[in-house]
Structures are given as structure tokens and as C-alpha cells.
Write a protein that holds these residues in place. Structure first.
Motif, mmCIF file in Angstrom:
data_model
loop_
_atom_site.group_PDB
_atom_site.id
_atom_site.type_symbol
_atom_site.label_atom_id
_atom_site.label_comp_id
_atom_site.label_asym_id
_atom_site.label_seq_id
_atom_site.Cartn_x
_atom_site.Cartn_y
_atom_site.Cartn_z
ATOM 1 N N ALA A 165 -48.410 -40.133 18.430
ATOM 2 C CA ALA A 165 -47.144 -40.867 18.336
ATOM 3 C C ALA A 165 -47.378 -42.370 18.423
ATOM 4 O O ALA A 165 -46.722 -43.155 17.726
ATOM 5 N N LEU A 168 -48.408 -43.696 15.050
ATOM 6 C CA LEU A 168 -47.285 -43.778 14.116
ATOM 7 C C LEU A 168 -46.392 -44.970 14.412
ATOM 8 O O LEU A 168 -45.774 -45.536 13.511
ATOM 9 N N HIS A 174 -41.513 -50.969 11.642
ATOM 10 C CA HIS A 174 -40.259 -50.232 11.782
ATOM 11 C C HIS A 174 -39.093 -51.216 11.765
ATOM 12 O O HIS A 174 -39.135 -52.261 12.430
ATOM 13 N N ARG A 193 -39.910 -41.802 11.792
ATOM 14 C CA ARG A 193 -41.293 -41.459 11.486
ATOM 15 C C ARG A 193 -41.646 -42.006 10.111
ATOM 16 O O ARG A 193 -40.931 -41.759 9.138
ATOM 17 N N GLU A 199 -37.453 -37.008 9.839
ATOM 18 C CA GLU A 199 -38.015 -36.839 11.173
ATOM 19 C C GLU A 199 -38.031 -38.170 11.905
ATOM 20 O O GLU A 199 -38.011 -39.246 11.290
ATOM 21 N N VAL A 201 -39.722 -40.153 15.696
ATOM 22 C CA VAL A 201 -40.789 -40.134 16.685
ATOM 23 C C VAL A 201 -40.189 -40.440 18.053
ATOM 24 O O VAL A 201 -39.445 -41.421 18.205
ATOM 25 N N THR A 227 -42.628 -35.436 17.471
ATOM 26 C CA THR A 227 -41.741 -35.723 16.346
ATOM 27 C C THR A 227 -40.633 -34.676 16.346
ATOM 28 O O THR A 227 -40.879 -33.495 16.611
#
Length: 372
Positions: A165, A168, A174, A193, A199, A201, A227
Motif C-alpha cells: 500500500a 501505491l 494522487h 488506487r 478500487e 487504498v 485495497t
């Protein structure tokens, strides 16, 4: 069409907001009111602007396709009243209408169906919906500063034992994220994600407490991020079953370590020595000690380690003909034997030997807390 238009307006609003924020930062840097931060302005903001511009262009093209499809569908479904055409007689005496009816008409190809792009859930609604379904009292808060010091301080508190995680979250840009706060200092980081539209995270965060040091995390079975799907009901069930039990147990163990071991363990002090032997590292790569400075009970240990007595230098010398790793092993053997007998060993150098080169340690200073 209404949903596509709202999505287009939302993406356009995000793009203009981020562009205005980046322009203000660069304007302050140009006026000398702030220092430029290349990681924030030139990398994260530029990548985020490119992503938003691409999303807006894609939304515009999709909206145009929807409008064109809607216009064709309404035009095909509306009956058109045309006046009846008079039958015309050709030179052969056959009506033209009957001749045209005899010719088979080509079937019109079906209209292309453009699949709706998958919709990413808004964290402003997803995070509160998940927080309401978790056990205990949970609240959620969007992170307004996604590229500022507060955001990076949050990323440093990621407590992801497996590391999946955290990778990611840290290796991608993001556009939005949120933090859910629960009972007992529980905090969960929430973001989309990457490369998976359906999905999200969820990663636990370590408590933001200056009393917690690195050694407090030793011997703790830490939690790992997971996730979850974009359904709040299923996401809350997965968090409660897979993440919260390990997270709560790790927090209890962490607080117990803070109470029992407030300071990091110190290395024990060295035992006192009755005398000391100094070995010198010479520019030609040899190690030696003057004969008069070596106690008699130490000479046998030096001979066993490969030191030879050179009368013309009046010293015990470890030849440079040995490979570097062999020299290291012999010096370690000497140090181990002498320190076990209560004799200290000093290693100094004379001049600047060519090989191996001595490297200075990096600069000091407090070490920042690393991401768990």
C-alpha cells in the motif's frame, strides 16, 4: 448526458483550481517572497496538471460523442410527414415507384455504442460513508494540502508492514486523499488506487506523537494496508475484518513499548584495558607497529596473524602483498585476540594511502522518521 456534463464541470474546476494555485506559488517565488521547491512545483504540480488536462480532454470528447449519438437517435425516432409523391411514368410505361421498390435497400449499420468510462467515487462522500459503518465513532477529513509539508508529514507516518500500500501511495501522484479518525488514536489514510478505477487504498497511520521513536516499533507485528472496492458497505466490512484487529493490537503494543522503554537502548561501555597497542596504516598499504611499543606477550599474536619483524625498520609489519580482504581478516583476528586479553588496539594512519581510501561519514543531524 447530464452525468457526463457534471463530470466535465468537476474536472474543469479541479484543473482551474490547481492551475491557479501553481500560478500563485510561482508568482510568489518570482517576487522573492518564497523559495522555489522543485519537488512540489515542477514535478507534482506539473504532473497533476497534465493528468487533469488529459481527463478534461477525454471528458469533452466523450460528451461530444454522447450529443452526436443523442441527436441521431432522436432524429431516427421522430416520424417525418412527407407529402405523397406522384407516380411518374417512364418512357417504357412502368411507374418509377414500382421500379424503386423492386431494388433491395441496404441495411443501415447500427450506431456505435460508446461505453461509459468507469466513474471514480468522490472521497468527500466515500470516506464519510465508510466511517459511518466502522465499529466505534469514526470521522473523516479531506486533506486540503496535497503537496505541502502537512501532506508529506502524513505520508511519513504510513504504517504498512508489507509495503504494498505504501508503494501505491508514494510512487504515484494522487489528486485527492482523506484521513479517517477513529477511537484510540486510530487513523486510516484513504486514496484512489492507481490504474484501478473501481478500487481504493486504505493504509493505517502511526500516531503523530514526538514521544514515539524508532526503537518503539521493534518486535511489533505491524499492520498492512489493503485495497477495497468503491462500495462503502463492502469496504467497511473488509476494513473491520482484515485491518482493524491487527491495527488495534499494534497500537496497544506500541504504547506499551513507549511506557516501558522511553529511551533507546544504549550500547554497553567498553571494559577497561591495562595497556594499548597502536597499529599504523602506512602509505604503501602496509600495517606496522614499532618493536619497542609492542609488549612481549603481544608479539606471538602478531606473528600468528602474519606480521613479520623487519630489522631494518625495527617494526612488526603486515605486508601489502596480502589482498585487501585478507588484510582485514588478519587485523580482525589481532583485535579480537588482544581485546579478549584486556589489551586495547588503536588503528591510525600515516599519510594518505592510495587504496583503500577512507571515506568520511555523512553529515549528522536528526534523522527524519521514515515511513513504516
Amino acid at each position: 448526458m447530464v452525468t457526463a456534463a457534471r463530470r466535465l464541470d468537476h474536472v474543469h474546476k479541479q484543473l482551474t483550481t490547481l492551475a491557479q494555485r501553481t500560478t500563485d506559488d510561482l508568482h510568489r517565488v518570482a517576487q522573492g517572497c518564497a523559495q522555489i521547491n522543485s519537488l512540489r512545483i515542477l514535478q507534482n504540480s506539473a504532473v497533476a496538471l497534465d493528468i487533469l488536462a488529459a481527463r478534461r480532454a477525454d471528458a469533452v470528447e466523450h460528451h461530444k460523442d454522447l450529443i452526436h449519438t443523442y441527436q441521431r437517435a432522436t432524429a431516427a425516432g421522430t416520424p417525418q410527414h412527407r407529402p405523397p409523391r406522384k407516380a411518374t411514368v417512364t418512357s417504357r410505361g412502368t411507374p418509377a415507384a414500382s421500379r424503386s421498390a423492386a431494388i433491395p435497400r441496404r441495411s443501415r449499420p447500427p450506431l456505435p455504442r460508446y461505453p461509459m468510462p468507469p466513474h471514480r467515487p468522490e472521497l468527500a462522500t466515500f470516506a464519510p460513508a465508510v466511517a459511518d459503518r466502522l465499529p466505534g465513532h469514526w470521522t473523516s477529513r479531506l486533506n486540503p494540502a496535497r503537496t505541502g509539508p502537512e501532506h508529506f508529514a502524513t505520508l511519513q507516518r504510513l504504517w504498512d508492514e508489507a509495503g504494498h500500500a505504501a508503494s501505491l501511495i508514494e510512487e504515484y501522484v494522487h489528486l485527492d486523499d482523506a484521513v479517517m479518525h477513529g477511537p484510540g488514536e486510530q487513523q486510516l489514510y484513504v486514496t484512489h488506487r492507481p490504474l484501478r478505477t473501481g478500487e481504493l487504498v486504505i493504509a493505517p497511520l502511526a500516531p503523530d506523537d514526538d514521544a514515539i521513536l524508532e526503537h518503539h516499533f521493534d518486535c511489533i507485528d505491524g499492520p498492512s494496508g489493503i485495497t477495497v472496492p468503491d462500495d462503502p458497505v463492502r469496504a467497511a466490512a473488509l476494513i473491520a475484518r482484515r485491518l482493524l484487529p491487527t491495527y488495534c493490537a499494534a497500537l496497544q503494543a506500541l504504547r506499551r513499548h513507549v511506557a516501558e522503554r522511553p529511551d533507546p537502548p544504549r550500547l554497553p561501555a567498553p571494559s577497561p584495558v591495562r595497556e594499548t597497542v597502536t597499529l599504523t596504516w602506512y602509505p604503501d598499504g602496509t600495517f606496522g607497529a614499532p618493536y619497542t611499543s609492542v609488549p612481549p606477550e603481544v608479539r606471538a599474536t602478531l606473528f600468528m596473524a602474519g606480521f613479520c619483524y623487519f630489522p631494518h625498520r625495527d617494526a612488526f609489519v603486515l605486508s601489502a602483498e596480502y589482498p585487501e580482504d585478507d588484510q582485514v581478516r588478519r587485523l580482525q583476528a589481532v583485535a579480537h585476540a588482544l581485546t579478549s586479553a584486556g589489551i586495547g588496539v588503536n588503528l591510525r594512519r600515516s599519510g594518505n594511502p592510495a587504496e583503500p581510501t577512507a571515506t568520511s561519514p555523512p553529515g549528522g543531524g536528526p534523522h527524519p522518521r521514515r515511513a513504516r
